[in-house]
Design a protein around this motif. Structure first.
Motif, PDB file in Angstrom:
ATOM      1  N   ASN A   1       0.866  -1.163  -0.116  1.00  0.00           N
ATOM      2  CA  ASN A   1      -0.152   0.043  -0.117  1.00  0.00           C
ATOM      3  C   ASN A   1       0.664   1.196  -0.013  1.00  0.00           C
ATOM      4  O   ASN A   1       1.764   1.399   0.759  1.00  0.00           O
ATOM      5  CB  ASN A   1      -0.690   0.147   1.412  1.00  0.00           C
ATOM      6  CG  ASN A   1      -2.414  -0.457   0.871  1.00  0.00           C
ATOM      7  OD1 ASN A   1      -2.536  -0.427  -0.300  1.00  0.00           O
ATOM      8  ND2 ASN A   1      -2.943  -0.743   1.909  1.00  0.00           N
TER       9      ASN A   1
ATOM     10  N   ASP B   1       0.450   7.160  -5.652  1.00  0.00           N
ATOM     11  CA  ASP B   1      -0.587   6.525  -6.565  1.00  0.00           C
ATOM     12  C   ASP B   1      -0.323   7.139  -7.814  1.00  0.00           C
ATOM     13  O   ASP B   1       0.468   8.166  -8.324  1.00  0.00           O
ATOM     14  CB  ASP B   1      -1.867   6.970  -6.034  1.00  0.00           C
ATOM     15  CG  ASP B   1      -2.271   8.219  -5.625  1.00  0.00           C
ATOM     16  OD1 ASP B   1      -1.401   9.142  -6.335  1.00  0.00           O
ATOM     17  OD2 ASP B   1      -3.092   8.865  -5.030  1.00  0.00           O
ATOM     18  N   LYS B   2      -1.289   6.827  -8.732  1.00  0.00           N
ATOM     19  CA  LYS B   2      -1.255   7.025 -10.141  1.00  0.00           C
ATOM     20  C   LYS B   2      -1.602   8.707 -10.376  1.00  0.00           C
ATOM     21  O   LYS B   2      -0.736   9.100 -11.182  1.00  0.00           O
ATOM     22  CB  LYS B   2      -2.600   6.426 -10.754  1.00  0.00           C
ATOM     23  CG  LYS B   2      -2.637   6.556 -12.236  1.00  0.00           C
ATOM     24  CD  LYS B   2      -3.761   5.747 -12.893  1.00  0.00           C
ATOM     25  CE  LYS B   2      -3.726   6.007 -14.508  1.00  0.00           C
ATOM     26  NZ  LYS B   2      -5.102   5.709 -15.053  1.00  0.00           N
TER      27      LYS B   2
ATOM     28  N   SER C   1       6.400   0.912  -6.088  1.00  0.00           N
ATOM     29  CA  SER C   1       5.079   1.299  -6.575  1.00  0.00           C
ATOM     30  C   SER C   1       4.840   0.828  -7.893  1.00  0.00           C
ATOM     31  O   SER C   1       5.591   1.123  -8.876  1.00  0.00           O
ATOM     32  CB  SER C   1       4.865   2.991  -6.718  1.00  0.00           C
ATOM     33  OG  SER C   1       3.984   3.153  -7.336  1.00  0.00           O
TER      34      SER C   1
ATOM     35  N   GLU D   1       2.287   1.655  -9.583  1.00  0.00           N
ATOM     36  CA  GLU D   1       1.633   2.726 -10.756  1.00  0.00           C
ATOM     37  C   GLU D   1       2.657   3.423 -11.370  1.00  0.00           C
ATOM     38  O   GLU D   1       2.598   3.687 -12.540  1.00  0.00           O
ATOM     39  CB  GLU D   1       0.994   3.345  -9.682  1.00  0.00           C
ATOM     40  CG  GLU D   1      -0.426   2.915  -9.142  1.00  0.00           C
ATOM     41  CD  GLU D   1      -1.475   2.735 -10.372  1.00  0.00           C
ATOM     42  OE1 GLU D   1      -1.188   3.032 -11.404  1.00  0.00           O
ATOM     43  OE2 GLU D   1      -2.314   1.912  -9.903  1.00  0.00           O
TER      44      GLU D   1
END
Ligand SMILES: C[S@@+](CC[C@H](N)C(=O)[O-])C[C@H]1O[C@@H](n2cnc3c(N)ncnc32)[C@H](O)[C@@H]1O
Ligand SMILES: [Zn+2]
Length: 297
Positions: free
Chosen positions: A59, A63-64, A135, A137
């Motif tokens: 997690n 993020d994207k 990550s 993403e």
């Protein structure tokens, strides 16, 4: 040939520099589909061409949206132009161009634009770019945008590289694993770490936090730790301001962990300013293996 097969073919050319992140045994590319180790640990190529070496999902706040904003700032503004220039100069000055393949490894590469832009400025055509980030993403975006480079989702704590395989290690605004870096750096290789200085993005920090100055970066500990592991050849300080448009200010907020815990009104106030000067204040630490200390000027 699909993108996935093209990436698998590229990785198979350099497969001797990779080992299994789980058991450290050699790997091979099987059927242009998977990286498989001697003990049958299998990592498939995704259709975008990257390989996921993680055995569990992680997690991440990264993020994207954050990586899209980073991509826009890095490729469409000139905020990091001088950084790319300085790093490629350091590489060109210190690494002899030759026809021998050499690996430039970006540890914690995010969405990959820094590595791609630095590689573009390097004179050594035999250099192969490899980016690794925890990550998915970030790596997904890197693999879509930069197909000629190798991209792995992975943890710096479990490097997939064999000892002494990297001519250059880049570590830009990301965590380090110095013990691992020491093992994978070639005897005459170069490590380049970028760390923030006190005024890095200070306008953003001042606008997003009430307590001005309190959140400024101090990098003394990072520099000491770096020196503990590597011989510090040089510290290049780059400090300048760059004017950003309102759209780019929005990208700047979105690309930064600084905005994660900030009130919306502070963000809106900052991005509604129109053109605004933003400070870049970074140290580029250049190091070599300690045993090379006497060997370089
Ligand atoms: C501030 S971002 C910098 C990314 C990129 N170097 C840049 O400057 O745009 C820090 C990066 O470190 C990555 N990271 C954090 N812990 C990691 C780990 N253990 N292994 C690999 N990457 C990690 C994050 O996913 C994130 O992409
Ligand atoms: Zn294995």
């Amino acid at each position: 040939m699909t993108n996935k097969e093209k990436s698998a073919e590229l990785v198979s050319k350099y497969v001797h520099v990779f080992n299994c992140p789980l058991c450290n045994s050699p790997m091979e590319v099987v059927d242009l589909k998977s990286l498989v180790c001697l003990n049958n640990h299998t990592f498939d190529f995704a259709k975008q061409g990257y390989v996921n070496l993680m055995t569990r999902s992680t997690n991440s706040h990264y993020d994207k949206k954050l990586f899209e904003a980073r991509h826009k700032i890095i490729t469409e503004s000139d905020l990091y132009g001088l950084l790319h220039e300085r790093i490629s100069e350091v590489i060109n000055e210190n690494i002899e161009a030759s026809n021998n393949e050499s690996m430039i490894f970006d540890a914690g590469c995010g969405e990959g634009s820094h590595l791609n832009m630095i590689l573009d400025k390097c004179k050594n055509d035999a250099m192969i770019g490899l980016g690794l980030d925890i990550s998915k993403e970030g790596i997904l975006m890197a693999a879509k945008n930069y197909r000629k480079l190798i991209w792995f989702v992975g943890d710096l704590a479990k490097s997939p590289l064999v000892d002494q395989s990297c001519q250059v290690i880049l570590n830009i605004l990301s965590p380090a694993n110095y013990k691992g870096f020491k093992s994978i750096l070639a005897p005459d290789g170069l490590i380049v770490k970028v760390v923030p200085r006190p005024n890095y993005l200070k306008e953003l920090r001042e606008a997003l936090y009430d307590d001005k100055g309190k959140n400024s970066y101090k990098n003394d500990d990072t520099v000491s730790l770096f020196k503990h592991h590597f011989h510090l050849v040089d510290i290049l300080n780059i400090s300048y301001t760059e004017e950003l448009t309102q759209t780019k200010l929005i990208n700047l907020v979105q690309m930064s962990p600084l905005a994660w815990n900030t009130k919306k009104e502070h963000i809106d106030h900052f991005t509604n300013q129109g053109l605004f000067n933003i400070t870049v204040d970074l140290d580029i630490l250049v190091g070599v293996n300690k045993q090379m200390k006497g060997g370089r000027g």
